[in-house]
Design a protein around this motif. Structure first.
Motif, PDB file in Angstrom:
ATOM      1  N   VAL A  65      29.212  37.034  24.171  1.00 43.41           N
ATOM      2  CA  VAL A  65      29.662  35.755  24.728  1.00 43.41           C
ATOM      3  C   VAL A  65      31.185  35.711  24.789  1.00 43.41           C
ATOM      4  O   VAL A  65      31.763  35.339  25.811  1.00 43.41           O
ATOM      5  CB  VAL A  65      29.087  34.571  23.915  1.00 43.41           C
ATOM      6  CG1 VAL A  65      29.831  33.274  24.217  1.00 43.41           C
ATOM      7  CG2 VAL A  65      27.596  34.418  24.205  1.00 43.41           C
ATOM      8  N   VAL A  66      31.846  36.111  23.721  1.00 39.35           N
ATOM      9  CA  VAL A  66      33.318  36.103  23.719  1.00 39.35           C
ATOM     10  C   VAL A  66      33.843  37.082  24.763  1.00 39.35           C
ATOM     11  O   VAL A  66      34.757  36.758  25.521  1.00 39.35           O
ATOM     12  CB  VAL A  66      33.863  36.413  22.316  1.00 39.35           C
ATOM     13  CG1 VAL A  66      35.373  36.603  22.356  1.00 39.35           C
ATOM     14  CG2 VAL A  66      33.491  35.297  21.346  1.00 39.35           C
ATOM     15  N   ARG A  67      33.254  38.260  24.834  1.00 39.95           N
ATOM     16  CA  ARG A  67      33.680  39.253  25.825  1.00 39.95           C
ATOM     17  C   ARG A  67      33.506  38.699  27.249  1.00 39.95           C
ATOM     18  O   ARG A  67      34.400  38.834  28.088  1.00 39.95           O
ATOM     19  CB  ARG A  67      32.888  40.547  25.653  1.00 39.95           C
ATOM     20  CG  ARG A  67      33.353  41.681  26.547  1.00 39.95           C
ATOM     21  CD  ARG A  67      32.598  42.998  26.375  1.00 39.95           C
ATOM     22  NE  ARG A  67      31.567  43.055  25.353  1.00 39.95           N
ATOM     23  CZ  ARG A  67      31.753  43.481  24.084  1.00 39.95           C
ATOM     24  NH1 ARG A  67      32.937  43.884  23.703  1.00 39.95           N
ATOM     25  NH2 ARG A  67      30.753  43.503  23.233  1.00 39.95           N
ATOM     26  N   ALA A  68      32.377  38.055  27.517  1.00 43.08           N
ATOM     27  CA  ALA A  68      32.133  37.490  28.848  1.00 43.08           C
ATOM     28  C   ALA A  68      33.152  36.403  29.172  1.00 43.08           C
ATOM     29  O   ALA A  68      33.673  36.346  30.288  1.00 43.08           O
ATOM     30  CB  ALA A  68      30.717  36.938  28.938  1.00 43.08           C
ATOM     31  N   HIS A  69      33.445  35.556  28.197  1.00 45.80           N
ATOM     32  CA  HIS A  69      34.442  34.504  28.422  1.00 45.80           C
ATOM     33  C   HIS A  69      35.809  35.103  28.726  1.00 45.80           C
ATOM     34  O   HIS A  69      36.494  34.668  29.647  1.00 45.80           O
ATOM     35  CB  HIS A  69      34.567  33.611  27.184  1.00 45.80           C
ATOM     36  CG  HIS A  69      33.941  32.265  27.331  1.00 45.80           C
ATOM     37  ND1 HIS A  69      34.228  31.394  28.352  1.00 45.80           N
ATOM     38  CD2 HIS A  69      33.053  31.625  26.545  1.00 45.80           C
ATOM     39  CE1 HIS A  69      33.549  30.287  28.198  1.00 45.80           C
ATOM     40  NE2 HIS A  69      32.818  30.403  27.108  1.00 45.80           N
ATOM     41  N   LEU A  70      36.205  36.106  27.952  1.00 48.07           N
ATOM     42  CA  LEU A  70      37.534  36.697  28.132  1.00 48.07           C
ATOM     43  C   LEU A  70      37.634  37.508  29.422  1.00 48.07           C
ATOM     44  O   LEU A  70      38.718  37.608  30.004  1.00 48.07           O
ATOM     45  CB  LEU A  70      37.902  37.560  26.925  1.00 48.07           C
ATOM     46  CG  LEU A  70      38.172  36.787  25.625  1.00 48.07           C
ATOM     47  CD1 LEU A  70      38.340  37.755  24.463  1.00 48.07           C
ATOM     48  CD2 LEU A  70      39.393  35.887  25.775  1.00 48.07           C
ATOM     49  N   CYS A  71      36.540  38.084  29.875  1.00 47.24           N
ATOM     50  CA  CYS A  71      36.561  38.925  31.079  1.00 47.24           C
ATOM     51  C   CYS A  71      36.235  38.152  32.348  1.00 47.24           C
ATOM     52  O   CYS A  71      36.417  38.669  33.446  1.00 47.24           O
ATOM     53  CB  CYS A  71      35.580  40.086  30.921  1.00 47.24           C
ATOM     54  SG  CYS A  71      36.047  41.231  29.618  1.00 47.24           S
ATOM     55  N   HIS A  72      35.738  36.936  32.207  1.00 49.90           N
ATOM     56  CA  HIS A  72      35.352  36.139  33.373  1.00 49.90           C
ATOM     57  C   HIS A  72      36.608  35.719  34.125  1.00 49.90           C
ATOM     58  O   HIS A  72      37.505  35.123  33.570  1.00 49.90           O
ATOM     59  CB  HIS A  72      34.560  34.906  32.914  1.00 49.90           C
ATOM     60  CG  HIS A  72      34.009  34.101  34.043  1.00 49.90           C
ATOM     61  ND1 HIS A  72      33.031  34.574  34.870  1.00 49.90           N
ATOM     62  CD2 HIS A  72      34.306  32.856  34.476  1.00 49.90           C
ATOM     63  CE1 HIS A  72      32.737  33.650  35.755  1.00 49.90           C
ATOM     64  NE2 HIS A  72      33.495  32.602  35.545  1.00 49.90           N
ATOM     65  N   GLY A  73      36.666  36.041  35.380  1.00 49.33           N
ATOM     66  CA  GLY A  73      37.854  35.746  36.176  1.00 49.33           C
ATOM     67  C   GLY A  73      38.753  36.971  36.213  1.00 49.33           C
ATOM     68  O   GLY A  73      38.651  37.873  35.396  1.00 49.33           O
ATOM     69  N   ALA A  74      39.648  36.973  37.161  1.00 42.11           N
ATOM     70  CA  ALA A  74      40.473  38.151  37.400  1.00 42.11           C
ATOM     71  C   ALA A  74      41.648  38.287  36.435  1.00 42.11           C
ATOM     72  O   ALA A  74      42.121  39.370  36.200  1.00 42.11           O
ATOM     73  CB  ALA A  74      40.997  38.105  38.833  1.00 42.11           C
ATOM     74  N   ALA A  75      42.117  37.184  35.891  1.00 43.67           N
ATOM     75  CA  ALA A  75      43.311  37.250  35.049  1.00 43.67           C
ATOM     76  C   ALA A  75      43.158  36.326  33.845  1.00 43.67           C
ATOM     77  O   ALA A  75      42.302  35.450  33.824  1.00 43.67           O
ATOM     78  CB  ALA A  75      44.530  36.826  35.864  1.00 43.67           C
ATOM     79  N   ARG A  76      43.991  36.571  32.854  1.00 42.35           N
ATOM     80  CA  ARG A  76      43.996  35.674  31.690  1.00 42.35           C
ATOM     81  C   ARG A  76      44.374  34.282  32.168  1.00 42.35           C
ATOM     82  O   ARG A  76      45.283  34.114  32.978  1.00 42.35           O
ATOM     83  CB  ARG A  76      44.989  36.147  30.662  1.00 42.35           C
ATOM     84  CG  ARG A  76      44.989  35.195  29.467  1.00 42.35           C
ATOM     85  CD  ARG A  76      45.698  35.716  28.313  1.00 42.35           C
ATOM     86  NE  ARG A  76      44.954  36.812  27.741  1.00 42.35           N
ATOM     87  CZ  ARG A  76      45.193  37.280  26.536  1.00 42.35           C
ATOM     88  NH1 ARG A  76      46.141  36.747  25.820  1.00 42.35           N
ATOM     89  NH2 ARG A  76      44.512  38.282  26.064  1.00 42.35           N
ATOM     90  N   ALA A  77      43.676  33.297  31.650  1.00 42.81           N
ATOM     91  CA  ALA A  77      43.903  31.926  32.082  1.00 42.81           C
ATOM     92  C   ALA A  77      44.117  31.015  30.880  1.00 42.81           C
ATOM     93  O   ALA A  77      43.812  31.366  29.743  1.00 42.81           O
ATOM     94  CB  ALA A  77      42.715  31.433  32.898  1.00 42.81           C
ATOM     95  N   PRO A 100      48.557  31.346  34.732  1.00 38.04           N
ATOM     96  CA  PRO A 100      50.015  31.220  34.788  1.00 38.04           C
ATOM     97  C   PRO A 100      50.631  32.180  35.803  1.00 38.04           C
ATOM     98  O   PRO A 100      50.236  33.333  35.901  1.00 38.04           O
ATOM     99  CB  PRO A 100      50.457  31.582  33.363  1.00 38.04           C
ATOM    100  CG  PRO A 100      49.253  31.319  32.521  1.00 38.04           C
ATOM    101  CD  PRO A 100      48.073  31.655  33.402  1.00 38.04           C
ATOM    102  N   GLY A 101      51.593  31.671  36.558  1.00 37.51           N
ATOM    103  CA  GLY A 101      52.303  32.488  37.531  1.00 37.51           C
ATOM    104  C   GLY A 101      51.526  32.779  38.801  1.00 37.51           C
ATOM    105  O   GLY A 101      52.005  33.492  39.665  1.00 37.51           O
ATOM    106  N   SER A 102      50.341  32.238  38.930  1.00 35.92           N
ATOM    107  CA  SER A 102      49.513  32.494  40.101  1.00 35.92           C
ATOM    108  C   SER A 102      49.846  31.502  41.214  1.00 35.92           C
ATOM    109  O   SER A 102      50.206  30.360  40.956  1.00 35.92           O
ATOM    110  CB  SER A 102      48.038  32.363  39.734  1.00 35.92           C
ATOM    111  OG  SER A 102      47.244  32.458  40.889  1.00 35.92           O
TER     112      SER A 102
END
Length: 132
Positions: A65-77, A100-102
């Motif tokens: 679950v943590v891995r999926a949350h952290l990897c979901h989406g293209a960039a850190r949010a 950030p910065g997007s």
């Protein structure tokens, strides 16, 4: 101070202690996800936690679950929480996922959490806002 560090003023009505602990855990989940702190985030999850993200099959277990949350989406949010509502061992968080910065606009979301008897997060289902 982030938007989810505010006092629990968004809580409506009386809440039991487990629901109140769940609210604190949900706020911390976002803080730890934003910091990329997988171990601390996992410490708030029930052993058999289930996560449902749009377009993906359900994910089971703390580490996944943590891995999926952290990897979901293209960039850190960063998660900016606008509202939290809690009752009957459920917590609903409405906010924005900001990269950030997007140059892309933020993505609005609603997360629906269930809280286990021990106060840990046992389920999370995410919904994204889409333009009509």
């Amino acid at each position: 101070m982030t938007s989810h560090d505010r006092p629990a003023a968004a809580l409506s009505g009386a809440t039991d202690l487990i629901t109140a602990a769940g609210v604190d855990h949900v706020r911390l989940v976002y803080d730890y996800l934003d910091a990329g702190d997988a171990d601390s985030c996992a410490s708030l999850m029930h052993e058999y936690v289930v996560l449902e993200l749009p377009g993906m099959p359900p994910v089971h277990g703390r580490a996944e679950v943590v891995r999926a949350h952290l990897c979901h989406g293209a960039a850190r949010a960063r998660h900016e929480i606008d509202h939290l509502v809690a009752a009957d061992r459920s917590v609903v968080a409405e906010g924005r996922r900001v990269v950030p910065g997007s140059h892309h606009p933020c993505t609005r979301f609603v997360d629906v959490f269930r809280i286990a008897d021990d106060g840990m997060v046992s389920e999370c289902t995410r919904y994204y806002h889409t333009a009509p």
